[in-house]
Enzyme design. Structure first.
Site, mmCIF file in Angstrom:
data_model
loop_
_atom_site.group_PDB
_atom_site.id
_atom_site.type_symbol
_atom_site.label_atom_id
_atom_site.label_comp_id
_atom_site.label_asym_id
_atom_site.label_seq_id
_atom_site.Cartn_x
_atom_site.Cartn_y
_atom_site.Cartn_z
ATOM 1 N N HIS A 219 -0.441 -9.174 5.305
ATOM 2 C CA HIS A 219 -0.008 -8.133 6.237
ATOM 3 C C HIS A 219 -1.174 -7.686 7.123
ATOM 4 C CE1 HIS A 219 3.719 -7.898 4.013
ATOM 5 N NE2 HIS A 219 4.142 -6.853 4.731
ATOM 6 N N HIS A 273 -2.069 -4.884 -3.045
ATOM 7 C CA HIS A 273 -3.384 -5.489 -2.790
ATOM 8 C C HIS A 273 -4.486 -4.560 -3.269
ATOM 9 C CE1 HIS A 273 -2.167 -8.998 -0.421
ATOM 10 N NE2 HIS A 273 -1.275 -8.228 0.184
#
Length: 373
Positions: A219, A273
């Site tokens: 992303h 993440h």
């Protein structure tokens, strides 16, 4: 000395004087003509033609309708490579990543809750690709420069797809578990390990597969690749670094980067993440965006940073053609003036020679008559 020797001597003196005058005038004519038409001191008409040519290019002499297919054919190989990169991205997402050893003592940092994405996957191409392209079209409708539109779109797509290939390749090679890996591997909360201490997951295979793709953040890298390219593009178009101190322009440039940073922060907040993944993804995306941007555009701080390289190449070619036409016209005028001056000189020379011969022949007849008398 006989009279005919005196007459011959006087005639030779007159002829030598005339030829010296003529020879002294000709270099002056050529010097004047050559100095007045040097490439450095061109007439004002030539400079005005260059300015008019520049305005024609700026006002839209190269549009999508007139030169779109030509530009696309010139970069046909680039579009082929672009499609190949897209195919590689698809393949890298299909294959399985490396399943790294995950022991029980490593689960301390991998037991974060499993949450949904704040920024869904389908939204990435919307703000990282579609939004910049929409801005490129707005600039095109104002400037009508097909080179700017084509190279901006091509550079953006290369930036995003190259970043995607590098990101997915590293993801598959590293296989780092996500912070929520425990709940992906053991949905019921009951952890199981083999004899070596490695996890024995009994969760959904697709969820487990996605759990081994933590480093780097896709992303974040895609966001900085697309929005970073847009930030560089806007900084060149609005001339942020023109040394006039308009700090408000920086707000426009930082806005895409701020949005990309917030996307990265959301990945940490969603526990998809680690912070290292986000930092590496953002750095990777912006570096690739900078390289792709500089392939088509000068640096934003450059005096010509507001346009693509192809635009200035076309402008230079048109200027060279105009200067060549001006020099040719100037040389024609030079040759014409030189011919006129030469004709005038020849006329004056022949006229003087006629007067001199008539004068000398008259004096000789008078001396002959006086001697006979």
């Amino acid at each position: 000395m006989p009279w005919w020797d005196l007459g011959s001597l006087s005639r030779l003196k007159n002829f030598s004087g005339l030829f010296q005058d003529v020879s002294s005038k000709k270099p002056e004519i050529s010097a004047v003509n050559s100095d007045s038409f040097t490439p450095i001191d061109l007439p004002l008409i030539g400079h005005r033609e260059d300015e008019n040519k520049m305005q024609e290019v700026q006002l839209g002499s190269h549009t999508v309708r007139s030169h779109g297919m030509t530009v696309a054919r010139t970069h046909m190989h680039d579009w082929v490579i672009l499609m190949l990169l897209g195919l590689i991205v698809v393949i890298l997402n299909v294959i399985h990543p490396f399943y790294r050893f995950v022991g029980k003592d490593m689960m301390t940092d991998l037991k974060y809750p499993l949450k949904s994405n704040t920024v869904p996957v389908w939204a990435i191409p919307m703000y990282a690709v579609a939004l910049p392209i929409a801005i490129f079209f707005i600039v095109y409708f104002r400037r009508r420069d097909v080179y700017d539109l084509h190279h901006a779109i091509l550079g953006l797509l290369f930036s995003v797809l190259i970043t995607g290939v590098i990101t997915d390749a590293i993801k598959d090679a590293v296989g780092r578990p996500r912070p929520d890996f425990f709940w992906r591997c053991f949905p019921d909360g009951k952890d199981v390990y083999d004899q070596l201490g490695n996890v024995v997951c009994h969760g959904k295979k697709s969820v487990i597969k996605e759990g081994h793709k933590s480093f780097p953040s896709g992303h974040t890298s895609w966001s900085f690749a697309g929005l970073g390219f847009l930030s560089l593009y806007l900084s060149g178009k609005i001339k942020v670094f023109d040394r006039k101190g308009h700090v408000a322009k920086l707000c426009i440039v930082f806005l895409p980067l701020l949005f990309a940073s917030l996307v990265g922060v959301s990945r940490v907040d969603d526990y998809w993440h680690h912070w290292q993944d986000v930092f590496a993804g953002g750095l990777l995306g912006f570096i690739v965006a900078s390289f792709c941007y500089l392939q088509f555009f000068p640096p934003p701080y450059h005096a010509q940073g507001w346009g693509p390289y192809a635009y200035f190449q076309v402008l230079e070619e048109s200027r060279s053609v105009t200067q060549a036409a001006t020099i040719v016209n100037g040389s024609n005028v030079q040759v014409t003036e030189a011919r006129v001056e030469n004709q005038e000189d020849e006329t004056s020379i022949h006229g003087c020679m006629g007067l001199s011969l008539a004068h000398n022949s008259g004096s000789a007849l008078e001396e002959l008559e006086s001697g006979r008398r």
